[in-house]
Design an enzyme around this catalytic site. Sequence first.
Site, PDB file in Angstrom:
ATOM      1  N   CYS A  46       0.790  -1.073   0.126  1.00  0.00           N
ATOM      2  CA  CYS A  46       0.006   0.106   0.110  1.00  0.00           C
ATOM      3  C   CYS A  46       0.802   1.176  -0.104  1.00  0.00           C
ATOM      4  CB  CYS A  46      -0.905   0.074   1.216  1.00  0.00           C
ATOM      5  SG  CYS A  46      -2.061  -1.356   1.281  1.00  0.00           S
ATOM      6  N   PRO A 281      -9.558 -30.472   2.909  1.00  0.00           N
ATOM      7  CA  PRO A 281      -9.410 -30.223   4.375  1.00  0.00           C
ATOM      8  C   PRO A 281      -7.977 -29.849   4.915  1.00  0.00           C
ATOM      9  CG  PRO A 281      -9.823 -32.311   4.022  1.00  0.00           C
ATOM     10  CD  PRO A 281      -9.924 -31.718   2.744  1.00  0.00           C
ATOM     11  N   ILE A 283      -5.855 -27.859   3.142  1.00  0.00           N
ATOM     12  CA  ILE A 283      -5.488 -26.693   2.489  1.00  0.00           C
ATOM     13  C   ILE A 283      -6.342 -25.645   3.001  1.00  0.00           C
ATOM     14  CG2 ILE A 283      -4.910 -25.582   0.193  1.00  0.00           C
ATOM     15  CD1 ILE A 283      -4.276 -28.350  -0.716  1.00  0.00           C
ATOM     16  N   GLY A 287      -6.169 -13.960   1.816  1.00  0.00           N
ATOM     17  CA  GLY A 287      -5.734 -12.835   1.174  1.00  0.00           C
ATOM     18  C   GLY A 287      -6.645 -12.406  -0.278  1.00  0.00           C
ATOM     19  N   ASP A 288      -5.803 -11.896  -1.070  1.00  0.00           N
ATOM     20  CA  ASP A 288      -6.348 -11.391  -2.477  1.00  0.00           C
ATOM     21  C   ASP A 288      -6.793 -12.440  -3.350  1.00  0.00           C
ATOM     22  OD1 ASP A 288      -5.671  -8.978  -1.503  1.00  0.00           O
ATOM     23  OD2 ASP A 288      -4.257  -8.564  -2.882  1.00  0.00           O
TER      24      ASP A 288
END
Length: 555
Positions: A46, A281, A283, A287-288
């Site tokens: 950012c 189950p 994994i 985030g984006d």
Amino acid sequence: MSDHQRILIVGGVAGGASCAARCRRLSETAEIIMFDRGPHVSFANCGLPYYVGDVIKDEEHLLVATPEMFRQRFNIDVRLRSEVVRIDRERQLVEVNDLEQGAIYTEHYDALVLSPGARAIRPDMPGIQLPGIFSVRTIPDSRRIRQWIDQYEAREAVVVGGGYIGMEMVENLHKRGLAVTVVEKQPQVMPLLDPEMAAPIHESLIGQKVGLRLNEGVERFDPGEGHRLALTLASGGRLETDLVIMCIGVRPNIDLARAADLAIGESGGIQVDPHMRSSDPCIWAVGDAVEVRDVVTGATAVVPLAGPANRQGRIAADVIMGRQHGFRGVQGTSVVGVLGQVAAFTGASEKTLKRLGMWEQMEKIYLHPGHHAGYYPGAVPISLKLIFTKKGGRIVGAQAVGQAGVEKRIDVIAMAIQMHATVFDLEESELCYAPQFGSAKDPINMAGMIAANVLRGDASLAHWEDLEQSDALILDVRDVEEYNQDHLDDALHVPLDELRARMDALPRDREIRTYCFVGQRSYYAARALSQHGFTVKNISGGFKTYLMHESAKYL
């Protein structure tokens, strides 16, 4: 899971790095390995526009954490320039490409966390690969932009896309002395905002000589003279510039997940449950790259914001370590600064609610209070739009634009939405007050009071966009000087202080709609008229809101 488990994390930055650190805080014995194909594991993406703008002068200040810090402080093995290229779900293995050595090796996992982020959209169009066309996603991206500006002594730039990153790039390029033009396909910059709320941003950009090419797209790029670029626009127009910044959005990086046959949601992100667990189950994804639920509308979407990514990483770590924790969803709370203006947003917008068929259940108000007490020097107005349900007054969304105090008010409303608060709660909010910081009746209180008046029946509202469907008498109650400066063509002018003496001249068989500059005096007028038997509505936000609507309409 066992406390001796092996946790592999793909990708760092916000989601992956926060997950890794949280896992270590919950277990001293788990083996934690984090892979990132880039040269940095945790950096402030950012802050990249502000590094380009030389506000942040040292690149190292963008580094939130280094591999050495992860190793020394958290005993986490960070492997940079290491790309995970395949997941073997059946054997719980990942294949890793060591980009430095050019070698492939495998690692076993008990728990795998995917935090691959998103990629900047670079549309397939002629000339897109020409030198001088940049995206802004990584530290090397921003470094290359700085070098290009310095090397060619750039004086002009085109920013394609008027969203958050686009506006931050406009501000920072402008600060460096470049003449900037924005090309945006939508009829406004900041498309998340409702059109009238973006109007002050447009005015600020135009006032500082930023070129705005709205309702416009780029068709192709061609080499110009020397290092310069020539852009052909969809309208047939042409622009020449020293560099181009592509800011038209991002796409979730789901290649690895798709290849592993993990479920992908309708919005294009990795599908996860509230515990950030994927369709496998063992994994998790954060985030984006993940699909999340909007807590206001219930719709699913990909929302690339750092705050939710951090929280998701923390939740995934908790669940991996056997704790019960769930992600509540997102409401899109965000803020951007643009050349002296600040725009902030939370919850649902009017245009989103209309698109989803939910607007009939909603009401809105506008207000334009000072950001602190008017008698204290330096007070500047905040234009605030609040959306709430007609039944019960539950707060649904808010947008605000101004020069100061904007994000503070949206933060309060964001928490109110999270707590399922109503406008009556805003009315009763107890907030900090000293004249240099706020008012005894803070803009938050005022928003609650105005909305509560509507729901209690103490005020009937009208909106500017509804005037064409009405034959109501429009009554301007401002002072003579204000009226003479500008007014609605068909408005009858009766200053508020003369209203009681002139009521007999007003029609009782026709609806009256009152307005002043920001809506307060016209509310007083509406209350007085209604108690004398007139049918009256106050136009929310006054003439200032009218000007915002008109500005948005004719850009």
